[in-house]
Structure formats: C-alpha cells, structure tokens
Design a protein around this motif. Structure first.
Motif, PDB file in Angstrom:
ATOM      1  N   ILE A   1      -5.189 -14.975  38.932  1.00  4.69           N
ATOM      2  CA  ILE A   1      -4.689 -15.055  40.192  1.00  4.69           C
ATOM      3  C   ILE A   1      -4.049 -13.650  40.864  1.00  4.69           C
ATOM      4  N   SER A   2      -3.434 -13.160  40.118  1.00  7.68           N
ATOM      5  CA  SER A   2      -2.715 -11.710  40.469  1.00  7.68           C
ATOM      6  C   SER A   2      -2.869 -10.967  39.010  1.00  7.68           C
ATOM      7  N   LYS A   3      -3.347  -9.927  39.119  1.00  4.40           N
ATOM      8  CA  LYS A   3      -3.435  -8.801  38.014  1.00  4.40           C
ATOM      9  C   LYS A   3      -2.090  -8.127  37.804  1.00  4.40           C
ATOM     10  N   THR A   4      -1.354  -7.861  39.003  1.00  5.67           N
ATOM     11  CA  THR A   4       0.060  -7.189  38.798  1.00  5.67           C
ATOM     12  C   THR A   4       0.917  -8.319  38.117  1.00  5.67           C
ATOM     13  N   GLU A   5       1.110  -9.600  38.632  1.00  7.18           N
ATOM     14  CA  GLU A   5       1.917 -10.463  38.046  1.00  7.18           C
ATOM     15  C   GLU A   5       1.504 -10.550  36.635  1.00  7.18           C
ATOM     16  N   ALA A   6       0.285 -10.625  36.111  1.00  5.62           N
ATOM     17  CA  ALA A   6      -0.232 -10.899  34.757  1.00  5.62           C
ATOM     18  C   ALA A   6       0.547  -9.772  33.753  1.00  5.62           C
TER      19      ALA A   6
ATOM     20  N   THR B   1       2.945  -7.956  34.448  1.00  2.40           N
ATOM     21  CA  THR B   1       4.714  -7.891  34.267  1.00  2.40           C
ATOM     22  C   THR B   1       4.898  -9.147  33.227  1.00  2.40           C
ATOM     23  N   ILE B   2       4.209 -10.205  33.233  1.00  4.54           N
ATOM     24  CA  ILE B   2       4.353 -11.104  32.270  1.00  4.54           C
ATOM     25  C   ILE B   2       4.064 -10.865  30.972  1.00  4.54           C
ATOM     26  N   GLN B   3       2.942 -10.174  30.586  1.00  2.00           N
ATOM     27  CA  GLN B   3       2.505  -9.437  29.399  1.00  2.00           C
ATOM     28  C   GLN B   3       3.503  -8.523  28.829  1.00  2.00           C
ATOM     29  N   LYS B   4       4.010  -7.686  29.847  1.00  2.90           N
ATOM     30  CA  LYS B   4       5.049  -6.816  29.279  1.00  2.90           C
ATOM     31  C   LYS B   4       6.363  -7.732  28.689  1.00  2.90           C
ATOM     32  N   THR B   5       6.549  -8.555  29.322  1.00  2.00           N
ATOM     33  CA  THR B   5       7.816  -9.433  29.067  1.00  2.00           C
ATOM     34  C   THR B   5       7.611 -10.161  27.533  1.00  2.00           C
ATOM     35  N   ALA B   6       6.325 -10.630  27.559  1.00  2.00           N
ATOM     36  CA  ALA B   6       5.655 -11.348  26.282  1.00  2.00           C
ATOM     37  C   ALA B   6       5.782 -10.248  25.234  1.00  2.00           C
ATOM     38  N   PHE B   7       5.246  -9.072  25.385  1.00  2.00           N
ATOM     39  CA  PHE B   7       5.254  -8.021  24.416  1.00  2.00           C
ATOM     40  C   PHE B   7       6.690  -7.314  23.775  1.00  2.00           C
ATOM     41  N   GLN B   8       7.638  -7.523  24.638  1.00  2.92           N
ATOM     42  CA  GLN B   8       8.970  -7.121  24.393  1.00  2.92           C
ATOM     43  C   GLN B   8       9.849  -8.363  23.712  1.00  2.92           C
ATOM     44  N   SER B   9       9.150  -9.465  23.835  1.00  4.90           N
ATOM     45  CA  SER B   9       9.757 -10.489  23.076  1.00  4.90           C
ATOM     46  C   SER B   9       9.011 -10.709  21.710  1.00  4.90           C
ATOM     47  N   ASN B  10       7.745 -10.235  21.690  1.00  2.75           N
ATOM     48  CA  ASN B  10       7.070 -10.058  20.378  1.00  2.75           C
ATOM     49  C   ASN B  10       6.343  -9.118  20.334  1.00  2.75           C
ATOM     50  N   LEU B  11       6.379  -8.332  19.465  1.00  2.00           N
ATOM     51  CA  LEU B  11       5.658  -7.112  19.468  1.00  2.00           C
ATOM     52  C   LEU B  11       4.366  -7.126  18.760  1.00  2.00           C
ATOM     53  N   GLN B  12       4.134  -8.331  18.083  1.00  2.00           N
ATOM     54  CA  GLN B  12       2.746  -8.278  17.480  1.00  2.00           C
ATOM     55  C   GLN B  12       1.810  -8.748  18.648  1.00  2.00           C
ATOM     56  N   LEU B  13       1.985  -8.917  19.859  1.00  6.43           N
ATOM     57  CA  LEU B  13       1.062  -9.494  20.937  1.00  6.43           C
ATOM     58  C   LEU B  13       0.494  -8.091  21.326  1.00  6.43           C
ATOM     59  N   LEU B  14      -0.399  -8.541  22.526  1.00  4.91           N
ATOM     60  CA  LEU B  14      -1.257  -7.502  23.089  1.00  4.91           C
ATOM     61  C   LEU B  14      -0.297  -6.533  23.733  1.00  4.91           C
ATOM     62  N   LYS B  15      -0.579  -5.424  23.611  1.00  2.00           N
ATOM     63  CA  LYS B  15       0.261  -4.184  24.222  1.00  2.00           C
ATOM     64  C   LYS B  15      -0.180  -4.406  25.844  1.00  2.00           C
ATOM     65  N   PRO B  16       0.800  -4.359  26.746  1.00  2.00           N
ATOM     66  CA  PRO B  16       0.231  -4.590  28.314  1.00  2.00           C
ATOM     67  C   PRO B  16      -0.476  -3.303  28.784  1.00  2.00           C
ATOM     68  N   LEU B  17      -1.087  -3.261  29.963  1.00  2.00           N
ATOM     69  CA  LEU B  17      -1.736  -2.165  30.385  1.00  2.00           C
ATOM     70  C   LEU B  17      -0.850  -0.887  30.478  1.00  2.00           C
ATOM     71  N   GLU B  18       0.343  -1.392  30.936  1.00  2.00           N
ATOM     72  CA  GLU B  18       1.391  -0.157  31.297  1.00  2.00           C
ATOM     73  C   GLU B  18       2.651  -0.809  31.061  1.00  2.00           C
ATOM     74  N   GLY B  19       3.656   0.316  30.806  1.00  2.00           N
ATOM     75  CA  GLY B  19       5.202  -0.035  30.852  1.00  2.00           C
ATOM     76  C   GLY B  19       5.918  -0.549  29.602  1.00  2.00           C
TER      77      GLY B  19
ATOM     78  N   ARG C   1      -2.476 -14.564  30.617  1.00  2.00           N
ATOM     79  CA  ARG C   1      -3.881 -14.704  30.674  1.00  2.00           C
ATOM     80  C   ARG C   1      -4.308 -15.747  31.677  1.00  2.00           C
ATOM     81  N   TYR C   2      -3.815 -16.646  32.102  1.00  2.00           N
ATOM     82  CA  TYR C   2      -3.818 -17.660  33.129  1.00  2.00           C
ATOM     83  C   TYR C   2      -3.695 -16.944  34.610  1.00  2.00           C
TER      84      TYR C   2
END
Length: 843
Positions: A606-611, A613-631, A601-602
C-alpha cells in the motif's frame, strides 16, 4: 450354492453405520478382542454428536488404538454411502502398518497401484484408500488441485502433527548450492542480503551451512519477475516440479531464505485450499496424541478454533504407559551429558533390550562413532528400527532429528536418551526461532518435539521405559517453570516424578558413587520393582487437567485470517488484523516486533514509506529482525564505572535459587562448545559476558556490522570476539577469508571506538594461519582446550555460591571467587587465548 439371502425375512441387508456395530460384525482374526473402553467411548461420542461435523480432532494416548478408531469411522462413512474415504499417514512405512491393521480386523481397503492411479474401489466409495502424505500433498498430486480435485467424503490424517511437517516440506522449493537456481537467486539478491549482514553474507558465500539470512520482503517483491524467470528455467527439476504448480501464482507472497548450502522458497501461508480433496472434504478427522498441542492445526490446516478447543478424547484416562524420566545431572554434577552418552552408548553384547539416542543434529557424529554407536541415516532408518524390533541390541542406535514416525515398543527400546534440546531443521523455522526465542508459539513447538521423542519408546498401556534427559539446554527447558509449562500435564508430572526420584536417590545414597545411584534406579525399573510401579501409578493419578491455551488459539486464528486476506490482495483487511496482533503485546516487546514486521510486509503493498517506518520500529523492538532500508544507528558500548560485581549480582537475581541458576548455566555452557550452531554459540557468548559482569553485545546480529560478540564495562577493557564454532576440528588452517573477516571487524571497531584497550580473540579449533592470509591487528586464538578451561572456570566460579544464600553473597566474597577462578581482567586477557602460528612462528 445356497442363497441365504432368499431365506431372510427382510430381503435387503441394511449396512451397519454405527462403528461399534460395524466392529462387532467384522470378520476379524481370532487374536483380536473386543474394543477397548477408550475406543468405545470415542466412537460413541463421535457417532452420537460429531459425525456430521466438518472438522474433528481425536486425541488418544499412545497404544490406545487410534488406527482402528479411524478405520471404523471411515467404514461408517462408506456404509452410509458418504465416500470416497481416504486414510493418510505421515510416511509410507506407517501406511503399510495401517494396511496390516485393516487386514487384521477385516476392514476392506485398497492402495495406489504401481502406476499411481486411483483405485476404482476408492473412487466408487466401496473401500478405504490408505496412503501417505507425500503422495497426496504435492503440486502434482494424483488427487488433483483446486477445482480438479477428486471429491472426498471423509479424510483422516493420522499423526497429524507429523503430517503438517511433511506438507510444509512438500510446498517448499529446497535446492542445494550446487543447483543453478541457488546460484541465480544468490546472485540476484547478493547486494540486498549483504545489507542484512555483511559478515553473515560472506559466511554464506564461503559455504557455511548454519549461517543463513532471509531475502528482505521488499526486494523479493520488486524482483519477483526475475525470480519467476529463474525458476521457470528449472521447473522440471525434481526439487521444483512438485512444488511449482502450488506457488506459481503466489511467488510475490512467498519468502526466501538462503544459507551457505541451501535455498528455501515457500509461501507465507500453506495453500491448503489448493488441496480440494482435503479442504472441501465433507468430514475431516485429525488424529493426535494426548500430549500434543493442536493449535497448529488452525493455521497449518485451516481448522476452526472450536474443533481445537473441543477434541474427542477419553477424559477418564489421564495417562498411559510407564516412563521413568531421569535427569542424571540432578543426582550429581559428574553425571553430565558427555559422561552419560559415553557410558550408555557403548556396545554391550549382553544387553537384552535396545538403547536408543535421539539427537537434534549430525554435529556429534564423531563422538557417537568413536563410542561404537550406530547412526541411522535417511536411507536405512526403518531398517534400524526393524533390527531393534528383531532383537539386535548390542549397539546403541542414534536417530538424528527424528522425534516422530518411529515406533520402538517393549524391548526394542528400554533406555531412551534424549540428547539436548531439539533444533528446527528448515531455514524458515530457524529464522523464526532466532527472532522470537521466548515466544509461546516457539516454546510450544519445542515442547511438542520433545514429547514426540518421549513417545518413541512407550507404545502401549503396559509398556515401560527409562528416558534419560541430557544436555544443559534440554534440562533447563524441561525443569524451568518458565518453559516446562508448555508440556502436557502428563509430561509435566513425569518430569516432576523424575526430579523427586533424583532427590530420593540423593537422600538414600549415603556414600554410594553417583553412577551406582543411577544404576540402582535403572535396575528398579528394568527389574519391575513393585514399589516403583505403585509409586508411579499413585503420582500419575494425581495429574490435573491440561492448560487451555486460548490466547494461542486466537493468535493462530488471526494469523491465518490475516495471511489469507493478504493472499487475496485485500491488504487493508490484512493490515487491520495484524495491527490487532501488534496491539496484543507491549511496546518494545520482541513479539510485538515480530508482528510489526509482518504488518510492514503487508503495508509495503500500500505504502512503501509507511512500511519502512513500521519496519524501523520493528527492528528497534527486536534487533534479530530485518534491518530497514534506512534509519538505524549503532549504540556504542561505553565504559561506565559501574561495579562489575553489581552486574554479576543482577544476573544472578533472575534465578530463585542456586539449582535453577546452575541448570540455566549448564545449558549456556553446553552451547559454548565447538560443533554447536553459530546462533546458539554466539548467543551463549553474549549471555556469559553478562553473567561475568560485562556489558555484552552482538553487533553482527544487531546492526549487521561488526564482530560476533563484543564485551566491555570492566576496567575500560574491550573484548572483540569472532566465533567459528562450526569449523571442523580436523581443519588445519585459519583461512584467508576468516582472517579477512577478523580484519574487517577490527577496522569497524577502530572506526567506531578509536584507540582503546581491545583484546581481539578468534575462537576456532586451529591456530595455524594460512600462507595466503594475514591479520592487520594483534589477534589471539581460543582453541578447544582454552575454551574448555574458560567453561570450567566459569562453572567453578558459580558453584561457589552453593554454600551461601544465593542473593546474599557479599561483594567481597564474589571478588574473591573471581580471583580464585581466574576470571579477573588480567587472566581474561592472558589465560584463555594463545598466539596464532604462521611461517613456523608464533605471533
């Protein structure tokens, strides 16, 4: 008139500033005695070493006179000419009680006038202003915002944990679905929310209260201008006008959640700095009960870590008041939640004391009403309290989601039933609990709510009460070493005594009926049995010190610092601190996933692409979180020829003994009941699948597509389960929408798995299908009676293990248990569901 001041050798009378000396000089009522030792100790320590510190926390046991201590501290500041001084309570009823206390002790005070103007006596620093949090902490506060805030010398928040909850409520826009803003926001973000869960989105559209979804932070930021325009259309609405001034320049940093009947918009950080009368006060004192965890003051009120670690408290007194905590289900299985509630909540015109129930939601209103209990609502809650205090004891009184702010001393409540584990009320809190259910922070908050509840009926050193804990989830939370560590040392010891008492009662019961055993225990407390009182005192005197949660303190401090940098647009600094929090947890830890989402979110600024990528990693760690835009991709449940019994043994192996397993199972089975929130019901269904040896998934929760629950892994059989636990039992039909949802999920399953053995079950209280609806696949219905049969057979299956060493039961025996209790695949396919009915026929 004689002017005695002329006769004084010293022509000026110096004002006393030592609070103990102030007390001794007050024109108090004759009923008031000297200060208690604990009050003197706190006041001495404050005056000698803490009076000039900006932040102080005072912790005293319930009934030890925190109010008087606070008033004397403020009077000391007034006498030192360090006013104005403000005393803030969680609600107007407690504010009135504090005024009565001040009057009793002869302490000069004032209150807001009918036109809400600030009294001159307050502004001039000559009298303490006593008010409540709703008057002070809002966007139109009479104390002013930011640089226009009134200068305050010293401020006290009484019952500070309750005050934080009220402050959070006061900075949140909360509108019902009938409001135009709700409709506008749902329309604006409909596509984005649908991407987060198609089934959940359809439930929200249908008005399902307990289904909720967050608005993704990335789309909220991109559409912030449209959001502002929509809010501006309604900024004078009562639900918005008291919040808007606080968040109007921080909309980009807000978060939004939407359910089937409410929209919530709130800042990610409490804007405590906007309340200059509090944030800039020279001295800030928070009052807290000894059982409460004060770490929340760091992020919630901007307090420093040291003030939380080093509160003012009377270390010589480890406990106060007498509580017999009873867990009836530990005495006998038949003393379960329903049995106890149906017994104790019945009216009784011969009762000489109050019986009170605390419950987390209105879902069980029908049961309480059928028994004859009185349910307090928001309009008459304090009238019900007054009736209990005045001796109206015939009917048991139910308070819903009120674990603080009500005092029921002495005979007003001698039996308190805490019915089930507390829920969180706000959508934000519910979302956080669903994302991080095993988090220290969430469990501390739950323990805190329980302890607030425990404190309702014992309001003084000599007060006593029986506190009955019912509901498998609450019993599990209270007894399990994994979670009861979050309680204060006082509460842990009281629960330990309760467990011991249950064992003693069973040992000495002989052939007595379970109810008689329980009644005899209660009589010993109510009859003031000397043996019980001495035993209780002896055990309580063995209390060890509270656990210092330094890691939690540091986490809150970093969260606060990171959010503060983010609000100031210093994104790199915010990211650096949040990365430290991520690194604090192991890879693939769900807590790490939670903080990775905050980092994403932070990073989005700065960088939507990096965000992403991080959101995808977050989702893979915890499937209750926001589903990333892609991936993301779905991992199919594949039938593996692994022994079902081995999976059952693996599930059992997480428990150290039979009793711990059954307490856990009781909590899970309780959640598997109509009337429970969907999240709890579906989570319980997943766990029950695992307990029965299936591979178990929640596709709708995990990938935002597909059914609520999916089981497989036994004889290549799949169970596709759609849950409607919150549908009213009075509902006559399965709606077109619900049938369509089942059809959609059946089609998804077929597209992923192809033609395999699949039993499709809709769990809902009715089997009648609407004339306007149809199913595209063969579906059967699990109604209340079938669900109860499944729960009963599961419980009976696991009770078989009581006669054996838990981890040494043979596979042959377990298979025999499965067959005996009709949990084999054939019975699972046929016994627990029935055909639906349409056009006068069964299908």
């Amino acid at each position: 008139m004689v002017d005695f001041k002329k006769r004084l050798k010293n022509k000026t009378v110096p004002k006393k500033i030592d609070p103990i000396e102030i007390y001794n000089s007050l024109d108090r009522r004759s009923e008031t005695g000297p200060l208690r030792p604990s009050q003197e100790k706190i006041l001495e320590d404050w005056f000698s070493g803490k009076k000039d510190e900006k932040n102080n926390i005072i912790k005293l046991h319930t009934g030890e006179g925190k109010t008087l201590v606070g008033l004397l501290i403020l009077q000391s500041k007034i006498n030192s000419e360090e006013g104005p001084c403000l005393y803030v309570c969680p609600n107007k009823y407690l504010a009135e009680q504090v005024r009565l206390e001040a009057q009793k002790f002869g302490i000069p005070h004032c209150e807001l006038s009918t036109d809400n103007s600030l009294p001159d006596d307050f502004l001039l620093g000559s009298k303490i202003l006593i008010t409540h949090v709703q008057k002070a902490f809002n966007g139109r506060t009479i104390f002013g915002l930011d640089n226009k805030s009134v200068k305050v010398g010293a401020i006290i928040l009484d019952d500070s944990h309750a005050c934080i909850d009220s402050i959070k409520d006061g900075i949140t826009i909360k509108v019902k679905k009938e409001h135009e803003l709700y409709k506008a926001i749902l329309n604006l973000f409909s596509d984005d929310i649908r991407e987060q869960g198609e089934g959940s989105f359809l439930e929200i559209e249908s008005g399902d209260y307990n289904t909720m979804l967050p608005v993704p932070y990335w789309t909220w930021y991109e559409k912030k201008d449209e959001v502002i325009r929509e809010i501006l259309k309604h900024k004078e609405s009562d639900k918005i006008k008291f919040v808007w001034p606080l968040i109007k320049d921080q909309i980009a940093n807000c978060q939004a959640f939407i359910s089937g009947n409410v929209l919530e918009i709130s800042p990610t950080l409490v804007p405590i700095g906007s309340f200059g009368f509090f944030s800039k006060a020279t001295n800030r004192v928070l009052m807290s009960a000894t059982t409460q965890e004060d770490s929340f003051f760091i992020k919630g009120l901007g307090f420093d870590v040291n003030s939380v670690k080093l509160p003012l408290t009377n270390k010589d007194q480890k406990w106060s008041g007498e509580k017999m905590i009873l867990i009836p289900s530990l005495i006998h299985d038949e003393l379960d939640r329903d049995a106890i509630v149906n017994w104790l909540a019945k009216p009784n015109d011969k009762r000489s004391f109050g019986v009170v129930l605390l419950t987390p939601s209105f879902n069980r209103n029908k049961q309480y009403q059928s028994i004859g209990a009185v349910i307090a609502n928001s309009d008459d809650i304090f009238e019900r309290v007054k009736e209990l205090k005045n001796g109206s004891y015939e009917s048991a009184v139910v308070f819903v989601n009120r674990y603080d702010g009500i005092d029921l001393p002495d005979n007003a409540c001698r039996i308190l039933i805490i019915d089930s584990k507390p829920f969180f009320d706000s959508l934000l809190d519910r979302y956080e609990e669903s994302c991080r259910p095993s988090s220290d922070i969430i469990n501390i908050r739950i323990a805190q709510k329980v302890e607030q509840g425990l404190g309702r009926s014992v309001r003084g050193e000599k007060d006593y009460s029986i506190i009955v804990l019912v509901g498998g989830d609450l019993v599990k939370f209270s007894k399990s070493p994994l979670t009861n560590k979050y309680f204060s040392s006082q509460t842990r010891k009281q629960i330990e005594i309760g467990i011991q008492v249950a064992e003693f009662a069973k040992e000495e019961a002989d052939d007595a009926k379970p109810y008689d055993v329980l009644i005899n225990l209660m009589k010993q407390v109510l009859g003031r049995d000397e043996g019980w009182k001495e035993y209780y005192m002896e055990e309580m005197d063995r209390i060890e010190g509270n656990i210092q949660r330094n890691s939690v303190h540091e986490i809150f401090a970093k969260e606060y610092a990171a959010e503060n940098y983010f609000s100031l647009a210093e994104y790199d600094k915010a990211c650096a601190i949040m990365q430290e929090l991520c690194d604090h947890f192991q890879k693939n830890d769900s807590e790490r996933g939670w903080y990775l989402q905050q980092l994403a979110r932070y990073k989005y600024r700065i960088s939507k692409t990096e965000a992403n990528t991080i959101q995808k990693t977050a989702f893979q760690s915890n499937l209750q979180l926001l589903k990333p835009l892609e991936g993301i991709s779905y991992n199919k449940l594949e039938y593996i020829n692994e022994n079902r019994i081995l999976r059952i043994k693996k599930w059992i192996s997480q428990y150290k003994d039979y009793q711990e397993m059954m307490i856990s199972l009781e909590g899970i089975l309780q959640d598997l009941s109509f009337g429970m929130p969907a999240e709890k019901f579906e989570s319980a269904m997943q766990t029950i699948g695992e307990a029965l040896g299936f591979l178990s998934q929640r596709p709708d929760k995990e990938i935002k597509k597909g059914p609520d629950n999916l089981w497989c892994g036994v004889e290549n059989q799949y169970f596709l389960i759609e849950c409607k636990s919150e549908v009213s039992e009075e509902r006559s039909e399965i709606t077109k929408y619900e049938a369509g949802q089942m059809n959609s999920h059946s089609a998804w399953f077929e597209s992923v798995y192809g033609q395999v053995n699949c039993k499709r079950i809709l769990i809902i209280p009715t089997k009648a299908l609407s004339y306007h609806a149809d199913f595209t696949h063969h579906v059967e219905i699990m109604r209340k009676n079938k669900l109860k049969l499944l729960r009963d057979n599961i419980k009976s299956f696991f009770k078989e293990f009581s006669r054996y060493v838990l981890h040494e039961v043979s596979e042959i025996k377990i298979q025999a248990f499965i067959n005996t209790h009709k949990l084999d695949i054939n019975n699972m396919r046929t016994l627990y569901s029935e055909p639906y009915r349409a056009n006068g026929k069964n299908y």
